[in-house]
Design an enzyme around this catalytic site. Structure first.
Site, PDB file in Angstrom:
ATOM      1  N   ALA A 102       3.615  40.022  69.990  1.00  0.00           N
ATOM      2  CA  ALA A 102       2.258  40.075  70.004  1.00  0.00           C
ATOM      3  C   ALA A 102       1.501  39.114  69.289  1.00  0.00           C
ATOM      4  CB  ALA A 102       1.857  41.390  69.674  1.00  0.00           C
ATOM      5  N   SER A 132       3.862  38.820  75.905  1.00  0.00           N
ATOM      6  CA  SER A 132       3.324  39.930  75.602  1.00  0.00           C
ATOM      7  C   SER A 132       2.215  40.532  76.174  1.00  0.00           C
ATOM      8  CB  SER A 132       3.141  40.281  74.049  1.00  0.00           C
ATOM      9  OG  SER A 132       2.598  41.135  73.663  1.00  0.00           O
ATOM     10  N   TYR A 188       3.249  46.619  78.584  1.00  0.00           N
ATOM     11  CA  TYR A 188       2.938  47.846  77.866  1.00  0.00           C
ATOM     12  C   TYR A 188       2.195  48.969  78.720  1.00  0.00           C
ATOM     13  CZ  TYR A 188       4.608  46.722  73.213  1.00  0.00           C
ATOM     14  OH  TYR A 188       5.489  46.169  72.048  1.00  0.00           O
ATOM     15  N   THR A 207       8.556  47.534  78.407  1.00  0.00           N
ATOM     16  CA  THR A 207       8.966  47.904  77.088  1.00  0.00           C
ATOM     17  C   THR A 207       8.824  49.421  76.956  1.00  0.00           C
ATOM     18  OG1 THR A 207       8.336  45.938  76.035  1.00  0.00           O
ATOM     19  CG2 THR A 207       8.600  47.566  74.599  1.00  0.00           C
ATOM     20  N   ARG A 217       5.250  51.079  60.138  1.00  0.00           N
ATOM     21  CA  ARG A 217       5.583  49.881  59.663  1.00  0.00           C
ATOM     22  C   ARG A 217       4.700  49.807  58.328  1.00  0.00           C
ATOM     23  NH1 ARG A 217       4.650  46.928  65.351  1.00  0.00           N
ATOM     24  NH2 ARG A 217       6.041  48.248  66.412  1.00  0.00           N
ATOM     25  N   LYS A 256      13.244  46.993  78.674  1.00  0.00           N
ATOM     26  CA  LYS A 256      13.357  46.591  77.333  1.00  0.00           C
ATOM     27  C   LYS A 256      13.398  47.628  76.374  1.00  0.00           C
ATOM     28  CE  LYS A 256      11.618  43.011  73.964  1.00  0.00           C
ATOM     29  NZ  LYS A 256      10.893  43.672  72.717  1.00  0.00           N
ATOM     30  N   HIS A 262      13.451  46.569  69.248  1.00  0.00           N
ATOM     31  CA  HIS A 262      12.282  45.949  68.938  1.00  0.00           C
ATOM     32  C   HIS A 262      12.264  45.185  67.487  1.00  0.00           C
ATOM     33  CE1 HIS A 262       8.102  46.575  70.827  1.00  0.00           C
ATOM     34  NE2 HIS A 262       7.622  46.092  69.593  1.00  0.00           N
ATOM     35  N   ARG A 312      11.716  47.403  64.303  1.00  0.00           N
ATOM     36  CA  ARG A 312      10.215  47.803  64.312  1.00  0.00           C
ATOM     37  C   ARG A 312       9.732  49.051  64.686  1.00  0.00           C
ATOM     38  NH1 ARG A 312       7.511  42.846  63.278  1.00  0.00           N
ATOM     39  NH2 ARG A 312       5.563  43.455  64.196  1.00  0.00           N
ATOM     40  N   GLY A 338      17.962  39.685  65.530  1.00  0.00           N
ATOM     41  CA  GLY A 338      18.803  39.171  64.595  1.00  0.00           C
ATOM     42  C   GLY A 338      19.540  38.122  65.218  1.00  0.00           C
ATOM     43  N   ARG A 395      20.083  34.482  64.966  1.00  0.00           N
ATOM     44  CA  ARG A 395      19.587  33.326  64.175  1.00  0.00           C
ATOM     45  C   ARG A 395      20.643  32.172  64.271  1.00  0.00           C
ATOM     46  NH1 ARG A 395      16.444  36.366  64.772  1.00  0.00           N
ATOM     47  NH2 ARG A 395      15.197  37.550  63.170  1.00  0.00           N
ATOM     48  N   ARG A 402      11.247  36.491  65.916  1.00  0.00           N
ATOM     49  CA  ARG A 402      10.672  36.056  64.710  1.00  0.00           C
ATOM     50  C   ARG A 402      11.056  34.215  64.838  1.00  0.00           C
ATOM     51  NH1 ARG A 402      12.661  40.890  63.626  1.00  0.00           N
ATOM     52  NH2 ARG A 402      11.021  42.492  62.733  1.00  0.00           N
TER      53      ARG A 402
HETATM   54  C1  FNR Z   1       7.664  42.221  68.445  1.00  0.00           C
HETATM   55  N1  FNR Z   1       8.222  42.523  69.601  1.00  0.00           N
HETATM   56  C2  FNR Z   1       7.583  43.207  70.730  1.00  0.00           C
HETATM   57  N2  FNR Z   1       8.142  43.568  71.641  1.00  0.00           N
HETATM   58  C3  FNR Z   1       7.594  43.846  73.073  1.00  0.00           C
HETATM   59  O1  FNR Z   1       8.124  44.308  73.753  1.00  0.00           O
HETATM   60  N3  FNR Z   1       6.168  43.755  73.014  1.00  0.00           N
HETATM   61  C4  FNR Z   1       5.522  43.027  71.789  1.00  0.00           C
HETATM   62  O2  FNR Z   1       4.195  42.821  71.989  1.00  0.00           O
HETATM   63  C5  FNR Z   1       6.283  42.708  70.740  1.00  0.00           C
HETATM   64  N4  FNR Z   1       5.591  42.259  69.698  1.00  0.00           N
HETATM   65  C6  FNR Z   1       6.271  42.023  68.512  1.00  0.00           C
HETATM   66  C7  FNR Z   1       5.637  41.310  67.559  1.00  0.00           C
HETATM   67  C8  FNR Z   1       6.382  41.034  66.375  1.00  0.00           C
HETATM   68  C9  FNR Z   1       5.780  39.981  65.383  1.00  0.00           C
HETATM   69  C10 FNR Z   1       7.700  40.844  66.354  1.00  0.00           C
HETATM   70  C11 FNR Z   1       8.692  40.369  65.191  1.00  0.00           C
HETATM   71  C12 FNR Z   1       8.273  41.584  67.463  1.00  0.00           C
HETATM   72  C13 FNR Z   1       9.762  42.794  69.700  1.00  0.00           C
HETATM   73  C14 FNR Z   1      10.475  41.423  69.978  1.00  0.00           C
HETATM   74  O3  FNR Z   1      10.065  41.208  71.604  1.00  0.00           O
HETATM   75  C15 FNR Z   1      11.936  41.450  69.806  1.00  0.00           C
HETATM   76  O4  FNR Z   1      12.457  42.608  70.457  1.00  0.00           O
HETATM   77  C16 FNR Z   1      12.312  41.019  68.566  1.00  0.00           C
HETATM   78  O5  FNR Z   1      11.496  40.322  67.943  1.00  0.00           O
HETATM   79  C17 FNR Z   1      13.892  40.639  68.404  1.00  0.00           C
HETATM   80  O6  FNR Z   1      14.132  40.539  67.130  1.00  0.00           O
HETATM   81  P1  FNR Z   1      14.204  39.259  66.243  1.00  0.00           P
HETATM   82  O7  FNR Z   1      14.707  38.100  67.110  1.00  0.00           O
HETATM   83  O8  FNR Z   1      12.825  39.225  65.970  1.00  0.00           O
HETATM   84  O9  FNR Z   1      15.083  39.233  65.209  1.00  0.00           O
END
Ligand code: FNR
Length: 357
Positions: free
Chosen positions: A80, A107, A130, A156, A165, A232, A256, A259, A289, A291, A311
């Site tokens: 997002a 997203s 969503y 998702t 969070r 997802k 996620h 998160r 994760g 990287r 990220r």
């Molecule tokens: C997300 N993720 C996420 N997933 C999704 O389905 N819709 C979304 O809007 C978001 N928004 C979102 C914002 C931020 C800031 C993060 C870090 C993550 C989850 C994302 O798609 C994904 O599953 C993870 O980020 C994967 O992990 P890594 O690569 O960040 O470790």
């Protein structure tokens, strides 16, 4: 720091470029962030079994996912609010992903509209969905994604309610004045305004997203779109089985990014169970994760078709806009090519379970 030479360098630079509220929103996870840490560490617990004296003069990291070509087995995960990192937001990511020859997953909560992102570059993109309580809102998003040329939907399913969070609650996370979730502007649900000492995003999710979402909703979604459908947020073989029964062709093993439910297994640990259950009936992707190029190879060796990164591209965007995202993707590409050479697997199809110990 000199020019970043790996993805983690970008993460180290990002706090200098971002307000603490944004950095924490991007970096953070739920509760004690146990799963967030596990996602990163678990890839490191697998070890590689290289084959030697294989001709590695030509390395080809190309593959396909659901029939779509990819220059490497990587997609950008739906995250997002990309405009919090850089004003060009999702459009900059679109251009970088297109030039890298990979798929961007946009997203629902993007800060530029799905149509604007589609106009930014002519590459392949998928839409992350969503489901809103109001099915009319959800249906309109699906129809717009189809009309704008998105080729798949990623539903998702791990956000029936918002994860806790705690960084966001402490910081009072919300969008700055003027920034909106533009996909929701036509229905007046585009604002996530700052509230003191609470996460406005958590409130938004809990008020507006459909917590009645069930397999019936998946069947409904399947019936209203001709797009390929991925789910997802699957973390068990049982749910992977149900997903296939409901006409899903792609499964994204994801927690996620740590998160949502803190304390779930890392995605690396869940992946084999899902791959075994799916038994080739659908394609399995994974995120969380990733990287390093070697992490990508490990995911493929465990049966994933491709990985998503979240990220790392946000850090690239924060540090250097589109050029930063491009560089992040280039670095990962270089690492994948190098790793394929050093393990003696010059094509993606040669990466199998025998790579791992
Ligand atoms: C997300 N993720 C996420 N997933 C999704 O389905 N819709 C979304 O809007 C978001 N928004 C979102 C914002 C931020 C800031 C993060 C870090 C993550 C989850 C994302 O798609 C994904 O599953 C993870 O980020 C994967 O992990 P890594 O690569 O960040 O470790």
């Amino acid at each position: 720091m000199a020019r970043p030479i790996n993805l983690c360098d970008y993460e180290r630079l990002a706090p200098e470029r971002l307000p603490a509220l944004v950095y924490d929103y991007y970096a953070g996870g739920a509760n004690d962030e146990l799963t967030l840490a596990e996602n990163l560490q678990a890839w490191g617990r697998w070890h590689l079994r290289p084959r030697i004296l294989v001709d590695v003069a030509d390395i080809d990291p190309h593959t396909t996912v659901l029939g779509h070509p990819l220059a490497m087995p990587v997609l950008t995960a739906p995250c997002a609010f990309n405009a919090l990192a850089h004003p060009e937001g999702e459009c900059a990511v679109a251009r970088a992903a297109t030039s890298a020859g990979i798929i961007q997953i946009v997203s629902t909560l993007s800060t530029q509209s799905l149509e604007e992102v589609a106009m930014a570059a002519n590459g392949q993109r998928w839409f992350q969905l969503y489901c809103y309580r109001d099915r009319g809102v959800t249906r309109a998003l699906v129809e717009r994604a189809e009309a704008a040329g998105y080729t798949a939907l990623c539903l998702t399913v791990d956000v029936p309610v918002a994860g806790q969070r705690e960084r966001d609650i402490r910081n009072g996370f919300g969008l700055p004045a003027g920034m909106r979730c533009k996909n929701l502007t036509p229905v007046g649900l585009d604002q996530i305004e700052l509230v003191a000492d609470d996460s406005a995003l958590q409130r938004y999710i809990n008020e507006l997203l459909d917590r009645h979402l069930t397999w019936e909703s998946v069947a409904w979604l399947r019936s209203i779109t001709r797009l390929q459908l991925l789910i997802k947020g699957i973390l068990t073989g049982e749910d992977a089985d149900l997903a296939i029964e409901h006409g899903v062709t792609g499964i994204i093993v994801s927690n996620h990014g740590g998160r949502q439910l803190d304390g779930v297994l890392s995605t690396c640990e869940v992946l084999p169970e899902v791959v075994e259950t799916v038994a080739q009936r659908a394609e399995v992707l994974v995120d969380g994760g990733i990287r390093r190029g070697t992490d990508v190879l490990k995911a493929l060796a465990l049966g994933a078709r491709a990985v998503l990164i979240g990220r790392p591209y946000l850090w690239g965007l924060a540090v250097e806009g589109e050029a930063g995202v491009r560089h992040v993707l280039e670095l990962l590409h270089q690492e994948i090519v190098l790793a394929m050479a050093l393990v003696g697997r010059p094509v993606v199809s040669a990466i199998d379970r025998t790579l791992l110990a």
